[in-house]
Scaffold this motif. Structure first.
Motif, PDB file in Angstrom:
ATOM      1  N   GLY A 162       0.803  -1.230   0.000  1.00 31.44           N
ATOM      2  CA  GLY A 162       0.000   0.000   0.000  1.00 31.44           C
ATOM      3  C   GLY A 162       0.825   1.263   0.000  1.00 31.44           C
ATOM      4  O   GLY A 162       0.268   2.360   0.014  1.00 31.44           O
ATOM      5  N   ASP A 163       2.152   1.132   0.018  1.00 28.80           N
ATOM      6  CA  ASP A 163       2.946   2.375  -0.008  1.00 28.80           C
ATOM      7  C   ASP A 163       3.391   2.693  -1.437  1.00 28.80           C
ATOM      8  O   ASP A 163       3.060   1.983  -2.385  1.00 28.80           O
ATOM      9  CB  ASP A 163       4.123   2.320   0.977  1.00 28.80           C
ATOM     10  N   GLU A 164       4.154   3.774  -1.531  1.00 26.79           N
ATOM     11  CA  GLU A 164       4.531   4.301  -2.842  1.00 26.79           C
ATOM     12  C   GLU A 164       5.989   4.724  -2.766  1.00 26.79           C
ATOM     13  O   GLU A 164       6.423   5.248  -1.749  1.00 26.79           O
ATOM     14  CB  GLU A 164       3.633   5.518  -3.106  1.00 26.79           C
ATOM     15  N   ARG A 165       6.755   4.507  -3.827  1.00 25.35           N
ATOM     16  CA  ARG A 165       8.140   4.963  -3.821  1.00 25.35           C
ATOM     17  C   ARG A 165       8.493   5.523  -5.190  1.00 25.35           C
ATOM     18  O   ARG A 165       7.825   5.215  -6.191  1.00 25.35           O
ATOM     19  CB  ARG A 165       9.104   3.840  -3.428  1.00 25.35           C
ATOM     20  N   SER A 166       9.555   6.347  -5.192  1.00 26.72           N
ATOM     21  CA  SER A 166      10.046   6.919  -6.443  1.00 26.72           C
ATOM     22  C   SER A 166      11.408   6.309  -6.742  1.00 26.72           C
ATOM     23  O   SER A 166      12.229   6.135  -5.834  1.00 26.72           O
ATOM     24  CB  SER A 166      10.208   8.436  -6.315  1.00 26.72           C
ATOM     25  N   ILE A 167      11.635   6.031  -8.010  1.00 24.53           N
ATOM     26  CA  ILE A 167      12.935   5.471  -8.418  1.00 24.53           C
ATOM     27  C   ILE A 167      13.228   5.925  -9.845  1.00 24.53           C
ATOM     28  O   ILE A 167      12.329   5.944 -10.694  1.00 24.53           O
ATOM     29  CB  ILE A 167      12.933   3.922  -8.300  1.00 24.53           C
ATOM     30  N   ALA A 168      14.485   6.309 -10.077  1.00 18.97           N
ATOM     31  CA  ALA A 168      14.874   6.695 -11.432  1.00 18.97           C
ATOM     32  C   ALA A 168      14.681   5.497 -12.358  1.00 18.97           C
ATOM     33  O   ALA A 168      15.016   4.367 -11.986  1.00 18.97           O
ATOM     34  CB  ALA A 168      16.339   7.136 -11.452  1.00 18.97           C
ATOM     35  N   VAL A 169      14.143   5.758 -13.548  1.00 21.09           N
ATOM     36  CA  VAL A 169      13.936   4.641 -14.484  1.00 21.09           C
ATOM     37  C   VAL A 169      15.276   3.994 -14.813  1.00 21.09           C
ATOM     38  O   VAL A 169      15.353   2.783 -15.043  1.00 21.09           O
ATOM     39  CB  VAL A 169      13.200   5.121 -15.753  1.00 21.09           C
TER      40      VAL A 169
END
Ligand SMILES: Cc1cc2nc3c(=O)[nH]c(=O)nc-3n(C[C@H](O)[C@H](O)[C@H](O)COP(=O)(O)OP(=O)(O)OC[C@H]3O[C@@H](n4cnc5c(N)ncnc54)[C@H](O)[C@@H]3O)c2cc1C
Length: 272
Positions: free
Chosen positions: A139-146
């Motif tokens: 249920g969480d969200e994260r950001s990551i460089a493609v």
């Protein structure tokens, strides 16, 4: 082809309806790859299209591309006049040599998650410093460089059930002038080399992105336009692993990567 082990297709409309992720589940985007070969391990498909995410959302900070944005939608997008990287959208879509039927259903997210070295949406996103938003099953969200999401031929850092929700392209990258070179072994073949360069109108910083030739995206960054020697030395130092499949021998890809890089460098070295 029919996926005759699939017993259920669900179409959640929002995140709360996703339910538990089970072995045998798969996200279904355009299905252009999923339905192209047997998938005996699959029992359930979770169709992403019912989410109804807006395909493209331009804003002051840049552009948000929904994972479900199709190649057709992306290729037709025209951003503000100052987004000089705009032509790259169509150029990268054209690097996927499918019919209009494929373009109408294949998605940006499906292309990135499939992680083929010849994935042109991976190339586009990496070349413009794209950052992925990923939803986990917890249920969480994260950001990551493609650039850190696609880590090998068919390999990503996504865990089972992780969902690529969108890609954010920053305005600083969208404002750059770009140049690209694409090489295929055969006339209508898959990309064997795809090199994209961009040069900033703000500080002349110059970035080169190599895909298709290499097993994962490779970036070479410079504070200003490099000389030919600086560029070839940076490629040598990066020492990328070149991809080997029916679409091209690694030694051939390596040679063409060097010539494509130099050609892009020369184009970007010219006055705007
Ligand atoms: C004629 C033809 C030419 C092609 N040429 C190329 C090519 O040059 N380069 C290339 O890379 N591909 C190519 N493909 C393969 C494929 O069509 C594309 O990669 C396409 O972009 C996949 O997108 P899709 O939406 O159809 O993905 P799908 O087939 O729906 O899914 C692909 C995979 O990604 C997963 N997935 C999809 N969306 C998400 C998401 N948002 N989050 C997490 N996982 C997700 C799926 O579960 C599946 O494992 C070609 C296919 C055809 C038929």
């Amino acid at each position: 082809m029919d996926l005759n082990t699939v017993e259920e297709i669900v179409r959640p409309r929002d995140r709360s309806a996703l339910g538990a992720w089970e072995p045998g589940d798969a996200w279904l985007a355009g299905g252009t790859w999923l339905f192209s070969e047997p998938q005996p391990q699959l029992r359930r498909l979770v169709d992403l299209t019912a989410f109804g995410w807006p395909a493209l959302e331009p804003g002051e900070g840049g552009l948000t591309i929904a994972a479900t944005c199709t190649l057709t939608e992306l290729s037709k997008f025209r951003g503000p006049a100052g987004w000089l990287a705009g032509p790259l959208f169509t150029q990268c879509c054209e690097a996927l040599l499918g019919s209009f039927k494929v373009w109408n259903t294949a998605t940006v997210g499906g292309n990135i998650c499939l992680a083929l070295p010849a994935g042109p949406m991976t190339a586009l996103a990496v070349a413009l410093d794209g950052v992925a938003t990923v939803w986990s099953t917890a249920g969480d969200e994260r950001s990551i460089a493609v650039a850190d999401l696609v880590v090998g031929a068919g390999r990503t850092t996504l865990a089972a059930g992780d969902l690529l929700r969108s890609i954010e392209l920053p305005v600083a990258a969208l404002r750059c002038r770009t140049a690209h070179r694409q090489v295929s072994l055969t006339n209508l073949g898959r990309s064997a080399v795809l090199v994209i360069g961009r040069r900033s109108p703000d500080d002349d910083s110059t970035v080169f992105t190599i895909t298709a030739a290499t097993v994962r995206p490779v970036q070479l960054r410079f504070a200003g336009p490099p000389t030919a020697d600086e560029l070839s030395a940076a490629l040598e130092a990066a020492g990328p692993a070149y991809h080997d499949d029916v679409h091209g021998d690694p030694r051939w890809r390596r040679a063409l990567t060097a010539t494509s890089l130099e050609s892009v460098r020369r184009e970007l070295a010219e006055p705007a």
